[in-house]
Design a protein around this motif. Structure first.
Motif, PDB file in Angstrom:
ATOM      1  N   VAL A  13       0.825  -1.206   0.000  1.00 19.91           N
ATOM      2  CA  VAL A  13       0.000   0.000   0.000  1.00 19.91           C
ATOM      3  C   VAL A  13       0.863   1.262   0.000  1.00 19.91           C
ATOM      4  O   VAL A  13       0.625   2.198  -0.774  1.00 19.91           O
ATOM      5  CB  VAL A  13      -0.951   0.004   1.215  1.00 19.91           C
ATOM      6  CG1 VAL A  13      -1.674   1.343   1.326  1.00 19.91           C
ATOM      7  CG2 VAL A  13      -1.961  -1.130   1.106  1.00 19.91           C
ATOM      8  N   SER A  16       2.773   1.680  -3.328  1.00 18.15           N
ATOM      9  CA  SER A  16       1.846   2.056  -4.405  1.00 18.15           C
ATOM     10  C   SER A  16       1.447   3.520  -4.272  1.00 18.15           C
ATOM     11  O   SER A  16       1.332   4.233  -5.276  1.00 18.15           O
ATOM     12  CB  SER A  16       0.602   1.164  -4.365  1.00 18.15           C
ATOM     13  OG  SER A  16      -0.201   1.461  -3.240  1.00 18.15           O
ATOM     14  N   PHE A  17       1.241   3.975  -3.031  1.00 15.62           N
ATOM     15  CA  PHE A  17       0.864   5.374  -2.810  1.00 15.62           C
ATOM     16  C   PHE A  17       1.991   6.315  -3.237  1.00 15.62           C
ATOM     17  O   PHE A  17       1.762   7.309  -3.935  1.00 15.62           O
ATOM     18  CB  PHE A  17       0.529   5.597  -1.338  1.00 15.62           C
ATOM     19  CG  PHE A  17       0.159   7.020  -1.014  1.00 15.62           C
ATOM     20  CD1 PHE A  17      -1.061   7.536  -1.414  1.00 15.62           C
ATOM     21  CD2 PHE A  17       1.037   7.839  -0.317  1.00 15.62           C
ATOM     22  CE1 PHE A  17      -1.406   8.858  -1.126  1.00 15.62           C
ATOM     23  CE2 PHE A  17       0.705   9.158  -0.025  1.00 15.62           C
ATOM     24  CZ  PHE A  17      -0.519   9.662  -0.431  1.00 15.62           C
ATOM     25  N   SER A  20       3.002   5.627  -7.265  1.00 14.96           N
ATOM     26  CA  SER A  20       2.013   5.908  -8.305  1.00 14.96           C
ATOM     27  C   SER A  20       1.920   7.385  -8.630  1.00 14.96           C
ATOM     28  O   SER A  20       1.173   7.782  -9.536  1.00 14.96           O
ATOM     29  CB  SER A  20       0.634   5.403  -7.857  1.00 14.96           C
ATOM     30  OG  SER A  20       0.199   6.124  -6.715  1.00 14.96           O
ATOM     31  N   ALA A  22       0.859   9.641  -6.453  1.00 18.57           N
ATOM     32  CA  ALA A  22      -0.207  10.263  -5.667  1.00 18.57           C
ATOM     33  C   ALA A  22       0.330  11.372  -4.773  1.00 18.57           C
ATOM     34  O   ALA A  22      -0.371  12.339  -4.477  1.00 18.57           O
ATOM     35  CB  ALA A  22      -0.910   9.208  -4.819  1.00 18.57           C
ATOM     36  N   SER A  51      -8.902   2.796 -10.848  1.00 20.51           N
ATOM     37  CA  SER A  51      -9.410   3.013  -9.494  1.00 20.51           C
ATOM     38  C   SER A  51      -9.699   1.692  -8.786  1.00 20.51           C
ATOM     39  O   SER A  51      -9.870   1.662  -7.569  1.00 20.51           O
ATOM     40  CB  SER A  51     -10.681   3.868  -9.533  1.00 20.51           C
ATOM     41  OG  SER A  51     -11.716   3.195 -10.240  1.00 20.51           O
ATOM     42  N   TRP A  53      -7.666  -0.411  -8.094  1.00 23.57           N
ATOM     43  CA  TRP A  53      -6.570  -0.683  -7.158  1.00 23.57           C
ATOM     44  C   TRP A  53      -6.939  -0.305  -5.729  1.00 23.57           C
ATOM     45  O   TRP A  53      -6.458  -0.931  -4.776  1.00 23.57           O
ATOM     46  CB  TRP A  53      -5.298   0.055  -7.582  1.00 23.57           C
ATOM     47  CG  TRP A  53      -4.542  -0.652  -8.657  1.00 23.57           C
ATOM     48  CD1 TRP A  53      -4.342  -0.257  -9.939  1.00 23.57           C
ATOM     49  CD2 TRP A  53      -3.868  -1.917  -8.532  1.00 23.57           C
ATOM     50  NE1 TRP A  53      -3.604  -1.187 -10.628  1.00 23.57           N
ATOM     51  CE2 TRP A  53      -3.291  -2.207  -9.791  1.00 23.57           C
ATOM     52  CE3 TRP A  53      -3.703  -2.824  -7.486  1.00 23.57           C
ATOM     53  CZ2 TRP A  53      -2.555  -3.381 -10.023  1.00 23.57           C
ATOM     54  CZ3 TRP A  53      -2.967  -3.978  -7.709  1.00 23.57           C
ATOM     55  CH2 TRP A  53      -2.414  -4.249  -8.963  1.00 23.57           C
ATOM     56  N   SER A  54      -7.792   0.695  -5.558  1.00 22.37           N
ATOM     57  CA  SER A  54      -8.194   1.060  -4.196  1.00 22.37           C
ATOM     58  C   SER A  54      -8.970  -0.082  -3.553  1.00 22.37           C
ATOM     59  O   SER A  54      -8.832  -0.342  -2.348  1.00 22.37           O
ATOM     60  CB  SER A  54      -9.045   2.336  -4.215  1.00 22.37           C
ATOM     61  OG  SER A  54     -10.238   2.131  -4.960  1.00 22.37           O
ATOM     62  N   VAL A  55      -9.755  -0.801  -4.348  1.00 22.92           N
ATOM     63  CA  VAL A  55     -10.487  -1.964  -3.842  1.00 22.92           C
ATOM     64  C   VAL A  55      -9.513  -3.080  -3.491  1.00 22.92           C
ATOM     65  O   VAL A  55      -9.620  -3.722  -2.436  1.00 22.92           O
ATOM     66  CB  VAL A  55     -11.504  -2.462  -4.891  1.00 22.92           C
ATOM     67  CG1 VAL A  55     -12.189  -3.734  -4.415  1.00 22.92           C
ATOM     68  CG2 VAL A  55     -12.528  -1.380  -5.198  1.00 22.92           C
ATOM     69  N   TYR A  57      -6.230  -2.894  -2.749  1.00 26.25           N
ATOM     70  CA  TYR A  57      -5.392  -2.580  -1.589  1.00 26.25           C
ATOM     71  C   TYR A  57      -6.187  -2.640  -0.290  1.00 26.25           C
ATOM     72  O   TYR A  57      -5.678  -3.104   0.732  1.00 26.25           O
ATOM     73  CB  TYR A  57      -4.750  -1.202  -1.758  1.00 26.25           C
ATOM     74  CG  TYR A  57      -3.691  -1.165  -2.824  1.00 26.25           C
ATOM     75  CD1 TYR A  57      -2.696  -2.136  -2.881  1.00 26.25           C
ATOM     76  CD2 TYR A  57      -3.666  -0.166  -3.793  1.00 26.25           C
ATOM     77  CE1 TYR A  57      -1.727  -2.116  -3.869  1.00 26.25           C
ATOM     78  CE2 TYR A  57      -2.705  -0.130  -4.785  1.00 26.25           C
ATOM     79  CZ  TYR A  57      -1.740  -1.109  -4.820  1.00 26.25           C
ATOM     80  OH  TYR A  57      -0.781  -1.088  -5.798  1.00 26.25           O
ATOM     81  N   THR A  58      -7.424  -2.176  -0.334  1.00 21.18           N
ATOM     82  CA  THR A  58      -8.276  -2.289   0.853  1.00 21.18           C
ATOM     83  C   THR A  58      -8.470  -3.753   1.216  1.00 21.18           C
ATOM     84  O   THR A  58      -8.408  -4.144   2.391  1.00 21.18           O
ATOM     85  CB  THR A  58      -9.642  -1.622   0.605  1.00 21.18           C
ATOM     86  OG1 THR A  58      -9.451  -0.237   0.313  1.00 21.18           O
ATOM     87  CG2 THR A  58     -10.541  -1.758   1.830  1.00 21.18           C
ATOM     88  N   THR A 140     -11.029 -10.700  -2.476  1.00 20.57           N
ATOM     89  CA  THR A 140      -9.871  -9.837  -2.740  1.00 20.57           C
ATOM     90  C   THR A 140      -8.948 -10.434  -3.782  1.00 20.57           C
ATOM     91  O   THR A 140      -8.572  -9.781  -4.765  1.00 20.57           O
ATOM     92  CB  THR A 140      -9.083  -9.594  -1.442  1.00 20.57           C
ATOM     93  OG1 THR A 140      -9.902  -8.883  -0.523  1.00 20.57           O
ATOM     94  CG2 THR A 140      -7.823  -8.783  -1.717  1.00 20.57           C
TER      95      THR A 140
END
Length: 251
Positions: A13, A16-17, A20, A22, A51, A53-55, A57-58, A140
């Motif tokens: 996480v 990636s943050f 990427s 961000a 988007s 990817w947010s799912v 990573y969560t 997941t």
């Protein structure tokens, strides 16, 4: 090993943050000379597709917590090593792209795909421990696998284009999409209609279609093939799931 899963999820996480773009660094779409942008090839999904990817990573964080709780069986003992590998290969891919090594990114993403296939196979052998386990673990990793199937196609195509393989792009894109549909159907048949991989594949193909039908790089043949591929995967998955449920109820 439980601790390793938690640490790997955090690493995935955080990297990636940061990687990427961000917060710092170059956005993935602009890295490697823009080879992975939404307009780089005919099989590149439109920007909003990522988007998902947010799912993912969560879900990875949720899984890290879930597998750490007491009461987890041998199922998770078998899953932890390949899941850790998948968690670490993703940030490795991001770092490789950030340094502009597109050829190496292909190796990394193919390795990631292979690991996720291994996870998927193990999940079919060791069934979920309940509804929560099915949602957190299978959900997941299923979404992760489905999306990486689409991402691998885009990554490999971007690499080939960077090498100068551009002739017959529409024909090759259609062939690739037919293969993608075949992969989606196979995953449905093998798993008895697993929904998560289907949702991710349909999501990716849907945004690919949107990019070809109304984006900057329009190719209606590729766009409608992507729509058809998504429909085929969805129907195959739902049909397989219904058939499996009926066979269980009859049995």
């Amino acid at each position: 090993m439980k601790i390793v899963v938690v640490v790997s999820a955090v690493v995935a996480v955080v990297v990636s943050f940061l990687g990427s773009g961000a917060w710092i660094g170059t956005p993935i779409a602009e890295a490697a000379g823009g080879a992975l942008s939404a307009t780089s090839t005919l099989v590149a999904p439109a920007g909003p597709a990522f988007s998902i990817w947010s799912v993912i990573y969560t879900g990875l964080i949720a899984y890290a917590v879930w597998q750490f709780l007491p009461g987890r069986t041998a199922r998770h003992a078998a899953l932890r090593v390949p899941i850790v590998a998948s968690m670490l290969l993703n940030p490795a891919w991001i770092l490789v792209i950030q340094i502009g090594q597109l050829w190496l990114s292909v190796i990394v993403i193919v390795a990631l795909l292979a690991v996720l296939v291994r996870v998927f196979v193990l999940m079919q052998r060791h069934r979920p421990e309940g509804v929560v386990d099915a949602v957190i673990a299978d959900g997941t990793m299923g979404v992760y696998l489905g999306w990486v199937c689409v991402a691998t196609i885009a990554n490999v195509s971007a690499w080939l284009v960077s090498l100068g393989f551009t002739s017959g792009a529409t024909v090759w894109a259609i062939i690739v999409l037919v293969v993608a549909a075949g992969v989606g159907v196979f995953l449905a048949q093998y798993s008895g209609g697993a929904v998560a991989p289907m949702l991710a594949i349909v999501w990716g193909l849907g945004w690919l279609a949107q990019g070809r039908l109304s984006g900057e790089v329009v190719d209606t043949a590729v766009g409608w093939t992507a729509v058809l591929a998504a429909v085929v995967v969805a129907i195959a998955t739902v049909g397989t799931r219904v058939r499996e449920r009926r066979s269980v109820s009859v049995g």
